[in-house]
Design an enzyme around this catalytic site. Structure first.
Site, PDB file in Angstrom:
ATOM      1  N   LYS A 200      43.658  35.680  41.122  1.00 48.62           N
ATOM      2  CA  LYS A 200      42.885  34.850  42.044  1.00 48.62           C
ATOM      3  C   LYS A 200      41.737  34.219  41.264  1.00 48.62           C
ATOM      4  O   LYS A 200      40.888  34.919  40.706  1.00 48.62           O
ATOM      5  CB  LYS A 200      42.342  35.676  43.202  1.00 48.62           C
ATOM      6  CG  LYS A 200      41.555  34.852  44.220  1.00 48.62           C
ATOM      7  CD  LYS A 200      41.079  35.720  45.379  1.00 48.62           C
ATOM      8  CE  LYS A 200      40.288  34.923  46.386  1.00 48.62           C
ATOM      9  NZ  LYS A 200      39.813  35.760  47.508  1.00 48.62           N
ATOM     10  N   LYS A 254      46.621  32.532  43.232  1.00 44.75           N
ATOM     11  CA  LYS A 254      45.802  31.756  44.162  1.00 44.75           C
ATOM     12  C   LYS A 254      44.680  31.069  43.394  1.00 44.75           C
ATOM     13  O   LYS A 254      43.991  31.739  42.619  1.00 44.75           O
ATOM     14  CB  LYS A 254      45.220  32.685  45.231  1.00 44.75           C
ATOM     15  CG  LYS A 254      44.378  31.975  46.278  1.00 44.75           C
ATOM     16  CD  LYS A 254      43.798  32.978  47.283  1.00 44.75           C
ATOM     17  CE  LYS A 254      42.938  32.256  48.310  1.00 44.75           C
ATOM     18  NZ  LYS A 254      42.293  33.195  49.255  1.00 44.75           N
TER      19      LYS A 254
END
Length: 331
Positions: A200, A254
């Site tokens: 992420k 992400k």
């Protein structure tokens, strides 16, 4: 190459009709590839538009159940829940995160009771409950890792008790997957799946999401001390390897569209279930351009989702899920 040789190799032959194109198509997108993120808020019969995410709304629990029924009917296998928390419930220690009766846990129970065949994924992070807007607990201006992990474990256990099928730790604290997996095993939740937000990035694409969960005004500083540097690729491989070793069943990259190279590296390196999150900023850019008539929104939506599959993803979290599923079902 002679003229005769050229005539023997005409790639355009298999592009001539849709039937021929379909026969040689390398990548396919189906409704089973989609996870639909939805936003929750307290109240009854609430459908509250999110200005920075046109077409996306905050839903009260009764409407969240209706969304789950819609997902089932469209063939979407899973929802992911994100709460808009009353600011009065946000604290330094984030106690509301593991309240058995908090908004997310009530939604899990309601959805699983009404539509048990739809999988429910949760968010395991403290930012919806944190007066400072961070994914971890803040002490003297520092996001403290180990205290945050202890809080996240309590949060994960309550979500598992409520009936969550997939836990999505999105916090990026070190060691949280092992701590959660051990706690889940000790508590008898051996069937609960973990999809780790393993890679992420500290991205600029998250702004509309923070509006959606009410964290934009609360956030103090940035998240660069615990989310990944967008310049790094090898580090993502280390994070994926770590979380798999600690007990993650699936991993996520992400954001998505700006990190398709990471998706491909993850799949090629580890050959594990790999997901990407087409995040709020990606969604908002496509929607804004479409609303201004600058692009064909439907075509770009489907093309963007296909790109994730082509990059090696097993599935995609996307706010486009119900619209894309309707198109796929009609094809």
């Amino acid at each position: 190459m002679t003229h005769a040789q050229f005539l023997r190799q005409r790639p355009r032959r298999v592009r001539r009709t849709e039937a021929l194109r379909g026969l040689v198509r390398e990548t396919t997108l189906t409704t089973q590839d989609l996870i639909w993120p939805i936003f929750l808020r307290d109240g009854e019969d609430v459908v509250e538009p999110i200005v920075s995410m046109p077409g996306v709304n905050r839903l009260s629990l009764d409407n969240a159940v209706k969304a789950a029924e819609q997902a089932r009917d469209l063939g979407i296998p899973a929802l992911c829940l994100f709460p808009y928390t009353d600011p009065a419930l946000k604290t330094q220690n984030c106690e509301e995160a593991w309240n058995p009766a908090n908004l997310s846990n009530r939604a899990i129970r309601a959805i699983k009771e009404a539509v048990p065949e739809v999988a429910v994924m949760t968010d395991v992070a403290l930012d919806p409950y944190n007066i400072n807007g961070h994914d971890g607990i803040v002490r003297d201006g520092e996001i403290v890792n180990d205290e945050s992990v202890a809080a996240l474990v309590k949060m994960a256990l309550e979500q598992a008790k409520a009936g969550a099928d997939i836990l999505g730790p999105s916090d990026m604290m070190d060691g949280r997957i092992a701590a959660m997996r051990d706690a889940l095993e000790d508590a008898g939740h051996t069937h609960v799946t973990i999809m780790s937000y393993a890679a992420k990035y500290a991205s600029g694409f998250y702004g509309p999401f923070r509006d959606a969960v009410g964290a934009s005004g609360a956030l103090k500083g940035d998240k660069k001390t615990y989310q990944m540097d967008p310049a790094n690729s090898d580090e993502a491989m280390r994070m994926i390897a770590r979380d798999l070793d600690e007990g993650a069943d699936m991993v996520m990259v992400k954001p998505g569209m700006a990190y398709l190279d990471i998706c491909r590296r993850v799949q090629d390196t580890f050959e594990v279930p790999t997901f990407a999150y087409q995040v709020s900023g990606e969604y908002a850019m496509i929607e804004a351009a479409a609303q201004n008539g600058w692009i064909n929104g439907e075509a770009v939506m489907m093309e963007s989702l296909l790109a994730f599959k082509r990059a090696g993803c097993n599935g995609i979290l996307t706010y486009f899920a119900p619209r894309a599923a309707a198109i796929l079902n009609a094809a």
